[in-house]
Write an enzyme that holds these catalytic residues in place. Structure first.
Site, mmCIF file in Angstrom:
data_model
loop_
_atom_site.group_PDB
_atom_site.id
_atom_site.type_symbol
_atom_site.label_atom_id
_atom_site.label_comp_id
_atom_site.label_asym_id
_atom_site.label_seq_id
_atom_site.Cartn_x
_atom_site.Cartn_y
_atom_site.Cartn_z
ATOM 1 C CB THR A 199 -9.817 38.965 19.882
ATOM 2 O OG1 THR A 199 -11.631 39.625 21.332
ATOM 3 C CG2 THR A 199 -8.682 40.563 20.604
ATOM 4 C CD1 TRP A 200 -16.676 38.397 17.497
ATOM 5 C CD2 TRP A 200 -17.268 40.308 15.732
ATOM 6 N NE1 TRP A 200 -18.330 38.674 16.630
ATOM 7 C CE2 TRP A 200 -18.317 39.485 15.796
ATOM 8 C CE3 TRP A 200 -17.813 41.042 15.011
ATOM 9 C CZ2 TRP A 200 -19.516 39.478 15.301
ATOM 10 C CZ3 TRP A 200 -18.874 41.569 13.633
ATOM 11 C CH2 TRP A 200 -19.676 40.330 14.016
ATOM 12 C CG ASP B 182 -12.840 44.770 21.951
ATOM 13 O OD1 ASP B 182 -13.166 45.813 22.906
ATOM 14 O OD2 ASP B 182 -13.909 44.386 21.357
ATOM 15 C CE1 TYR C 229 -17.390 39.960 20.365
ATOM 16 C CE2 TYR C 229 -15.207 40.618 20.429
ATOM 17 C CZ TYR C 229 -16.063 41.350 20.148
ATOM 18 O OH TYR C 229 -16.933 42.421 20.161
ATOM 19 C CE1 TYR D 12 -19.931 47.103 15.607
ATOM 20 C CE2 TYR D 12 -20.026 48.059 17.951
ATOM 21 C CZ TYR D 12 -19.921 47.209 17.006
ATOM 22 O OH TYR D 12 -22.488 48.004 16.645
ATOM 23 C CG LEU E 83 -10.347 47.821 7.870
ATOM 24 C CD1 LEU E 83 -8.877 46.945 8.167
ATOM 25 C CD2 LEU E 83 -9.954 49.308 7.439
#
Ligand code: NAP
Length: 278
Positions: A18-19, A47, A52, A187, A190
């Site tokens: 969810t960053w 997460d 964030y 984490y 990608l």
């Protein structure tokens, strides 16, 4: 989907990050819907962190799980500067309020700061006793940090940067964690975004494997992380096309030939490296 035991819960090895969520009001609906679609697809581990969006991401998560708390396994993280014994209690209360839940499934120290670990861990244990969290762990801890941590308590996981381009943990931390059956949470599987993500997804070796499977390079990059024993991946995706692609990536079987081609394109570490962080 493969599952793994973390703390008290059995979780699918593909979750959701969810960053960058909760930062802009006009994106909020899409973010809530994305997390809900992820839950529908079985990506039940979500997460988040007090950091964030300054708590905004926790509010987005709270909205997404409002009518379906039992479908989700919620991970949140505390800022190191809040991690004194009393600070831990207060920060957790604030997170619980934003998430609008009674218990966080897994609560992590975001990275090591100046508060002594025994004090932070005592704070976590008090939260556990009070039923505010079910388990606790750490993030961005290298091997030395982990060995120190184990002297003071039993973290349920270590959340670290891990993807095809950032394979440093394979040299030391990952085998060490596997020996102890300590799950690793990967984490930025990608490479987040920007030039680093472009370098990953534009790699010709990765593209060749993706082409042979008839899928996207991102799906192979994710399938590779999910192929690793004892590892959970938490990609962040707001675009529903990405979410469905990520769910499908969990079903991709990489052959020995695929793995060898990926090793050639992204060589595994041959010596110790400092822990990669974002
Ligand atoms: P990431 O998951 O590696 O990448 C996210 C980016 O990839 C987004 O721009 C997303 O786009 C895109 N994406 C997702 N699925 C895709 C697909 N199938 N094809 C193409 N693009 C795709 O990056 P991250 O957010 O850095 O890491 C994931 C999570 O790990 C974070 O959200 C956070 O929860 C956690 N994290 C923890 C730490 C820590 O210090 N503990 C640090 C960094 C991150 P859309 O959003 O547009 O779909």
């Amino acid at each position: 989907m493969k599952t793994l035991q973390i703390g008290a819960g059995e979780v699918p090895t593909l979750g959701q990050g969810t960053w960058n969520m909760g930062e802009q009001a006009d994106r909020r609906q899409d973010e809530v819907r994305a997390l809900q679609l992820g839950l529908d697809l079985g990506l039940t581990l979500i997460d988040t962190a007090e950091m964030y969006g300054d708590g905004g991401a926790e509010e987005v998560v709270g909205a997404a799980i409002a009518c379906r708390r039992d479908d989700a396994y919620i991970v949140s993280k505390i800022y190191p500067h809040n991690a004194s014994y009393d600070g831990v209690q207060a920060a957790c209360e604030r997170s619980l309020r934003r998430l609008n839940i009674d218990t966080i499934d897994l609560y992590l120290l975001h990275w090591q700061g100046h508060h002594p670990l025994p004090e932070t861990f005592d704070g976590f244990e008090a939260l556990k006793k009070a039923g505010k969290i079910k388990a606790w762990g750490v993030s961005n801890f290298d091997l030395e940090n982990m060995e120190e941590a184990l002297g003071y308590g039993a973290p349920a996981t270590n959340q670290v940067l891990y993807n095809l381009m950032k394979r440093g943990i394979e040299f030391d931390l990952l085998p060490w964690a596997r020996q102890r059956q300590l799950p690793i949470m990967a984490y930025s599987p990608l490479e987040t975004h920007g030039p680093e993500q472009a370098a990953l997804l534009g790699n010709s070796g990765l593209q060749a494997v993706a082409g042979a499977h008839g899928v996207t390079p991102a799906q192979i990059a994710l399938a590779w992380v999910l192929h690793q024993d004892g590892v959970v991946a938490i990609p962040k995706a707001v675009d529903p096309v990405h979410l469905r692609a990520n769910r499908a990536a969990a079903e991709i079987q990489l052959s020995a030939g695929d793995l060898a081609a990926l090793d050639q394109a992204f060589p595994p570490p041959r010596r110790r490296r400092a822990l990669d962080m974002r």
